[in-house]
Design a protein around this motif. Structure first.
Motif, mmCIF file in Angstrom:
data_model
loop_
_atom_site.group_PDB
_atom_site.id
_atom_site.type_symbol
_atom_site.label_atom_id
_atom_site.label_comp_id
_atom_site.label_asym_id
_atom_site.label_seq_id
_atom_site.Cartn_x
_atom_site.Cartn_y
_atom_site.Cartn_z
ATOM 1 N N VAL A 147 33.456 -8.200 87.411
ATOM 2 C CA VAL A 147 33.186 -7.983 86.059
ATOM 3 C C VAL A 147 34.060 -8.549 84.882
ATOM 4 C CG1 VAL A 147 33.028 -5.982 84.661
ATOM 5 C CG2 VAL A 147 32.468 -5.714 86.909
ATOM 6 N N SER A 148 33.314 -9.313 83.769
ATOM 7 C CA SER A 148 33.868 -10.135 83.026
ATOM 8 C C SER A 148 33.342 -9.523 81.686
ATOM 9 C CB SER A 148 33.489 -11.479 82.883
ATOM 10 O OG SER A 148 32.289 -11.653 82.772
ATOM 11 N N GLN A 149 34.694 -9.406 80.578
ATOM 12 C CA GLN A 149 34.502 -9.145 79.152
ATOM 13 C C GLN A 149 34.677 -9.962 78.389
ATOM 14 O OE1 GLN A 149 36.201 -4.658 80.541
ATOM 15 N NE2 GLN A 149 35.434 -4.613 78.557
ATOM 16 N N THR A 150 34.179 -10.308 77.254
ATOM 17 C CA THR A 150 34.484 -11.002 76.090
ATOM 18 C C THR A 150 34.245 -10.491 74.837
ATOM 19 O OG1 THR A 150 32.362 -11.983 76.109
ATOM 20 C CG2 THR A 150 33.977 -13.049 77.226
ATOM 21 N N CYS A 161 34.814 -2.047 80.691
ATOM 22 C CA CYS A 161 33.450 -2.064 81.272
ATOM 23 C C CYS A 161 33.598 -1.826 82.917
ATOM 24 C CB CYS A 161 32.820 -3.112 81.001
ATOM 25 S SG CYS A 161 31.299 -3.260 81.524
ATOM 26 N N ALA A 162 32.818 -0.990 83.592
ATOM 27 C CA ALA A 162 32.739 -1.210 85.076
ATOM 28 C C ALA A 162 31.443 -1.286 85.503
ATOM 29 C CB ALA A 162 33.468 0.299 85.412
ATOM 30 N N SER A 163 31.270 -1.658 86.618
ATOM 31 C CA SER A 163 29.862 -1.660 87.285
ATOM 32 C C SER A 163 29.910 -1.319 88.714
ATOM 33 C CB SER A 163 28.990 -2.982 87.093
ATOM 34 O OG SER A 163 29.757 -3.923 88.262
ATOM 35 N N SER A 164 28.705 -0.604 89.328
ATOM 36 C CA SER A 164 28.667 -0.191 90.600
ATOM 37 C C SER A 164 27.419 -0.451 91.191
ATOM 38 C CB SER A 164 29.032 1.270 90.658
ATOM 39 O OG SER A 164 27.842 2.094 90.224
ATOM 40 N N PHE A 165 27.169 -0.505 92.512
ATOM 41 C CA PHE A 165 26.013 -1.149 93.065
ATOM 42 C C PHE A 165 24.775 -0.227 92.541
ATOM 43 C CE2 PHE A 165 23.357 -3.332 95.639
ATOM 44 C CZ PHE A 165 22.704 -2.525 96.577
ATOM 45 N N GLY A 166 24.908 1.372 92.800
ATOM 46 C CA GLY A 166 23.795 2.051 92.802
ATOM 47 C C GLY A 166 24.055 3.104 91.548
ATOM 48 N N GLY A 221 36.314 -4.397 84.716
ATOM 49 C CA GLY A 221 36.626 -5.570 84.154
ATOM 50 C C GLY A 221 38.066 -5.346 83.399
ATOM 51 N N PRO A 222 38.609 -6.671 82.816
ATOM 52 C CA PRO A 222 39.974 -6.593 82.273
ATOM 53 C C PRO A 222 40.017 -5.911 81.038
ATOM 54 C CG PRO A 222 38.796 -8.944 82.266
ATOM 55 C CD PRO A 222 37.967 -7.922 82.779
ATOM 56 N N GLY A 223 38.878 -5.890 80.313
ATOM 57 C CA GLY A 223 39.084 -5.060 79.053
ATOM 58 C C GLY A 223 38.981 -6.017 78.090
ATOM 59 N N THR A 224 38.577 -5.295 76.768
ATOM 60 C CA THR A 224 38.750 -6.239 75.718
ATOM 61 C C THR A 224 39.624 -5.230 74.533
ATOM 62 O OG1 THR A 224 36.559 -7.153 75.515
ATOM 63 C CG2 THR A 224 37.589 -6.634 73.440
#
Lengths: 115, 113
Positions: free
Chosen positions: A4-7, A92-97, A107-110
């Motif tokens: 996960v990437s964050q900008t 931010c986070a993501s998961s498959f389902g 992600g590393p955060g903003t």
């Protein structure tokens, strides 16, 4: 593979300004979460997307906060009329389902600083 | 409402010593329980999780945690810490009624050489 990437990684703004924070989830993940982590605290849930729709936005603190995920992939967290109290790390986070049996990858955060 | 308490804000242990980080939750039924680690400049990483079954859960990096219903606890343990374990550790709970994870305030682990 890419995580996960964050900008941006850091954002400094002035009180009253508008900011956008971007999250790129892991490819193929349908669930996406936003959290806010204030200094000395654990992450606090803001909103959860399943695909393009917000399945649960009960954590958004007020109507200055809004998030979108128009194509079911990238998400943007938008904050209007920023206040000093909005200063925090936004994760931010993501998961498959989605669902708690699917691991959330963060992600590393903003880091947002409102002067 | 459900909550998570991590009573220790900071913990310092010597490298090679054993570690136990405490976590207590408040919820009427058995929740889903998690431990995450956050290293400087890196995102939160899941160490282990408990949903049901065996109350002793094995995780990554040599960590384990034990669910004790009678004490409403889910303490994290490691028999021998390494300098690279210095980080902030978060216990978290989800009640199973929605997908929101509630995090504790974290315990910062310091390792003495």
């Amino acid at each position: 593979g890419a995580g996960v990437s964050q900008t941006p990684s850091n954002k400094v703004t002035e009180k009253g300004k508008y900011v956008e924070l971007r999250c790129d989830p892991i490819s193929g993940h349908t669930a996406l979460y936003w959290y806010r982590q204030s200094l000395g605290q654990g992450p606090e849930f803001l909103i959860y997307f399943q695909g393009t729709g917000a399945a649960d936005d009960s954590g958004l603190p007020n109507d200055r906060f809004f998030a979108v995920r128009p194509e079911g992939s990238v998400s943007t967290l938008k904050i209007q009329r920023t206040e000093r109290g909005d200063s925090a790390v936004y994760l931010c986070a993501s998961s498959f389902g989605g669902g708690l049996r699917d691991t959330q990858y963060f992600g590393p955060g903003t880091r947002l600083t409102v002067l | 409402a459900q909550s998570v308490t991590q009573p220790d804000i900071h913990i310092t242990v010597s490298e090679g010593a054993s570690l136990e980080l405490r976590c207590n939750y408040s919820y009427g039924a058995t929740p889903y329980l998690f431990w995450y680690v956050q290293s400087p400049g890196q995102g939160l990483q899941l160490l282990l999780k408990y949903f049901s079954g065996d109350t002793l859960v094995q995780g990554i990096k040599g960590f384990e945690a034990e669910f004790k219903r009678s004490q409403s606890s889910f303490n994290l343990r490691k028999p021998s810490v390494h300098w690279s374990d210095a980080a902030e550790y978060f216990c978290a709970v989800e009640t199973g009624r929605d997908d929101k994870i509630i995090f504790g305030k974290g315990t910062r682990l310091h390792i003495l050489p």
